[in-house]
Motif scaffolding. Sequence first.
Motif, PDB file in Angstrom:
ATOM      1  N   VAL A 133       0.775  -1.174  -0.010  1.00 44.88           N
ATOM      2  CA  VAL A 133       0.191  -0.112  -0.156  1.00 44.88           C
ATOM      3  C   VAL A 133       0.872   1.251  -0.149  1.00 44.88           C
ATOM      4  CG1 VAL A 133      -1.584   1.430   1.556  1.00 44.88           C
ATOM      5  CG2 VAL A 133      -2.215  -0.886   0.909  1.00 44.88           C
ATOM      6  N   TYR A 134       1.901   1.116   0.803  1.00 43.23           N
ATOM      7  CA  TYR A 134       2.695   2.212   0.813  1.00 43.23           C
ATOM      8  C   TYR A 134       3.575   2.529  -0.342  1.00 43.23           C
ATOM      9  CZ  TYR A 134       1.017   3.955   5.211  1.00 43.23           C
ATOM     10  OH  TYR A 134       0.234   4.835   6.228  1.00 43.23           O
ATOM     11  N   THR A 135       4.218   1.507  -0.916  1.00 43.80           N
ATOM     12  CA  THR A 135       5.437   1.604  -2.032  1.00 43.80           C
ATOM     13  C   THR A 135       5.038   1.076  -3.271  1.00 43.80           C
ATOM     14  OG1 THR A 135       6.265  -0.753  -1.119  1.00 43.80           O
ATOM     15  CG2 THR A 135       7.050   1.240   0.128  1.00 43.80           C
ATOM     16  N   ASP A 136       4.053   0.185  -3.354  1.00 41.72           N
ATOM     17  CA  ASP A 136       3.669  -0.331  -4.873  1.00 41.72           C
ATOM     18  C   ASP A 136       2.889   0.202  -5.502  1.00 41.72           C
ATOM     19  OD1 ASP A 136       2.124  -2.485  -6.511  1.00 41.72           O
ATOM     20  OD2 ASP A 136       4.053  -3.351  -6.219  1.00 41.72           O
ATOM     21  N   SER A 137       3.420   0.922  -6.869  1.00 40.19           N
ATOM     22  CA  SER A 137       2.459   1.665  -7.566  1.00 40.19           C
ATOM     23  C   SER A 137       1.119   1.117  -8.154  1.00 40.19           C
ATOM     24  CB  SER A 137       3.359   2.179  -8.920  1.00 40.19           C
ATOM     25  OG  SER A 137       3.776   1.096  -9.488  1.00 40.19           O
ATOM     26  N   ASP A 138       1.208  -0.382  -8.459  1.00 40.50           N
ATOM     27  CA  ASP A 138      -0.188  -1.093  -8.868  1.00 40.50           C
ATOM     28  C   ASP A 138      -1.166  -0.841  -7.772  1.00 40.50           C
ATOM     29  OD1 ASP A 138       0.717  -1.380 -11.165  1.00 40.50           O
ATOM     30  OD2 ASP A 138       1.604  -3.554 -10.958  1.00 40.50           O
ATOM     31  N   TRP A 139      -0.902  -1.341  -6.388  1.00 36.19           N
ATOM     32  CA  TRP A 139      -1.577  -1.305  -5.455  1.00 36.19           C
ATOM     33  C   TRP A 139      -2.183  -0.054  -5.055  1.00 36.19           C
ATOM     34  CZ3 TRP A 139      -2.459  -4.786  -1.023  1.00 36.19           C
ATOM     35  CH2 TRP A 139      -2.390  -6.323  -1.403  1.00 36.19           C
ATOM     36  N   ARG A 140      -1.361   0.948  -4.915  1.00 35.70           N
ATOM     37  CA  ARG A 140      -1.807   2.180  -4.720  1.00 35.70           C
ATOM     38  C   ARG A 140      -2.650   2.922  -5.632  1.00 35.70           C
ATOM     39  NH1 ARG A 140       1.710   5.087  -1.241  1.00 35.70           N
ATOM     40  NH2 ARG A 140       1.478   7.054  -2.472  1.00 35.70           N
ATOM     41  N   ALA A 141      -2.600   2.576  -7.044  1.00 31.96           N
ATOM     42  CA  ALA A 141      -3.321   2.950  -7.987  1.00 31.96           C
ATOM     43  C   ALA A 141      -4.773   2.396  -8.032  1.00 31.96           C
ATOM     44  CB  ALA A 141      -2.847   2.714  -9.578  1.00 31.96           C
ATOM     45  N   SER A 142      -5.008   1.259  -7.358  1.00 31.29           N
ATOM     46  CA  SER A 142      -5.940   0.246  -7.332  1.00 31.29           C
ATOM     47  C   SER A 142      -6.945   0.545  -6.210  1.00 31.29           C
ATOM     48  CB  SER A 142      -5.963  -1.044  -7.132  1.00 31.29           C
ATOM     49  OG  SER A 142      -5.150  -1.587  -8.298  1.00 31.29           O
ATOM     50  N   ILE A 143      -6.390   1.272  -5.211  1.00 35.53           N
ATOM     51  CA  ILE A 143      -7.030   1.587  -3.994  1.00 35.53           C
ATOM     52  C   ILE A 143      -8.017   3.115  -4.165  1.00 35.53           C
ATOM     53  CG2 ILE A 143      -6.937   2.154  -1.490  1.00 35.53           C
ATOM     54  CD1 ILE A 143      -4.787   0.183  -1.260  1.00 35.53           C
ATOM     55  N   VAL A 144      -9.175   3.161  -4.179  1.00 37.74           N
ATOM     56  CA  VAL A 144      -9.935   4.351  -4.401  1.00 37.74           C
ATOM     57  C   VAL A 144      -9.551   5.350  -3.275  1.00 37.74           C
ATOM     58  CG1 VAL A 144     -12.405   5.444  -4.679  1.00 37.74           C
ATOM     59  CG2 VAL A 144     -11.771   3.261  -5.640  1.00 37.74           C
ATOM     60  N   HIS A 145      -9.860   5.107  -2.009  1.00 35.53           N
ATOM     61  CA  HIS A 145      -9.469   6.020  -0.896  1.00 35.53           C
ATOM     62  C   HIS A 145      -8.307   5.818  -0.261  1.00 35.53           C
ATOM     63  CE1 HIS A 145     -13.818   7.093  -1.553  1.00 35.53           C
ATOM     64  NE2 HIS A 145     -14.125   5.955  -1.233  1.00 35.53           N
ATOM     65  N   LEU A 146      -7.203   6.144  -0.985  1.00 37.18           N
ATOM     66  CA  LEU A 146      -5.755   5.657  -0.659  1.00 37.18           C
ATOM     67  C   LEU A 146      -5.206   6.409   0.717  1.00 37.18           C
ATOM     68  CD1 LEU A 146      -3.278   4.013  -1.146  1.00 37.18           C
ATOM     69  CD2 LEU A 146      -2.478   6.023  -2.733  1.00 37.18           C
ATOM     70  N   GLU A 147      -5.500   7.646   0.737  1.00 31.70           N
ATOM     71  CA  GLU A 147      -4.826   8.431   2.169  1.00 31.70           C
ATOM     72  C   GLU A 147      -5.568   7.828   3.186  1.00 31.70           C
ATOM     73  OE1 GLU A 147      -4.906  12.793   1.621  1.00 31.70           O
ATOM     74  OE2 GLU A 147      -3.820  12.612  -0.185  1.00 31.70           O
TER      75      GLU A 147
END
Length: 298
Positions: free
Chosen positions: A173-187
């Motif tokens: 969640v904190y370092t992988d670009s694919d995972w981060r792009a897939s989470i709608v409410h990332l922050e």
Amino acid sequence: MTTTAQPTTTARPPRGAEIRRHELAAFLRSRRERIAPEQVGLPRGTRRRTPGLRREEVAQLSAVGVTWYTWLEQARDIQVSVQVLDALARTLLLDASERAHLFKLAAATDPAPGASCPSVTPALRETLRALEPFPACVQNSRYDILAYNRTYARLMGDLDAVPPEDRNCMLLVYTDSDWRASIVHLEETMRLMAARLRASMAGHLGDPAWKTLLKRLERESPEFRENWERYEVVGNRSKTKEFLNPYVGHLTLEHTDLWLGPQAGPRLVTYTPKNEETRDRLEKLLELALGPREAARL
């Protein structure tokens, strides 16, 4: 004249720990010498005589002292923490088998997510498969992903392509670009997960695996450092999550934790669809994960 026989001495055979130290030293040297400087982002230069990396370069990349690392390659009797072994494994680009060999030679337990877990039985793996197309996995309280089904593997990119030692939800969640792009409410997700990790870590403050994870997150993610310094604590709870899947689009899922024992250890994490559109898209996601031939057998 009589002569007094001199006592004979026999060399003491090396003990197991001493043998391991020499094997560890030889293994580290061999792995260091096979890596070209360019592989780790260093310039080769024109005056390099050492094959592969220099000792001081390995020490610098692993954030350990040069003298200490030199002693390690000289098979000195020094203590090696799992955090240092983890850093050396990454610097030396060890694969899964080499990493396991490194920790075995050091007589240490690998704290990486890829380590085996007795809670993940064949029956539990079959349960994960039976839940498809619903995404499901087994995690521990440190967010290590211990097992998962094929739909979960494609929920936020391609989990199969992630090295086993990096299959940790906090890291991803904190370092992988694919995972981060897939989470709608990332922050919101990052802040909540940091708070949950802090709550769980209270019972594991002296655990090397937890300290290794924390140090890596602090080193690799400014966002994690910011959230960690809030000192927020949140317990476990079910909630609705939204994903923007790269293969099938928007998914709205209900997250549920099912604990596998009386303590807050390993848990079965399931994601069930909140609407028919998400259910249909999960079916499509499973078909994509299986491939056309295997999907046709269903």
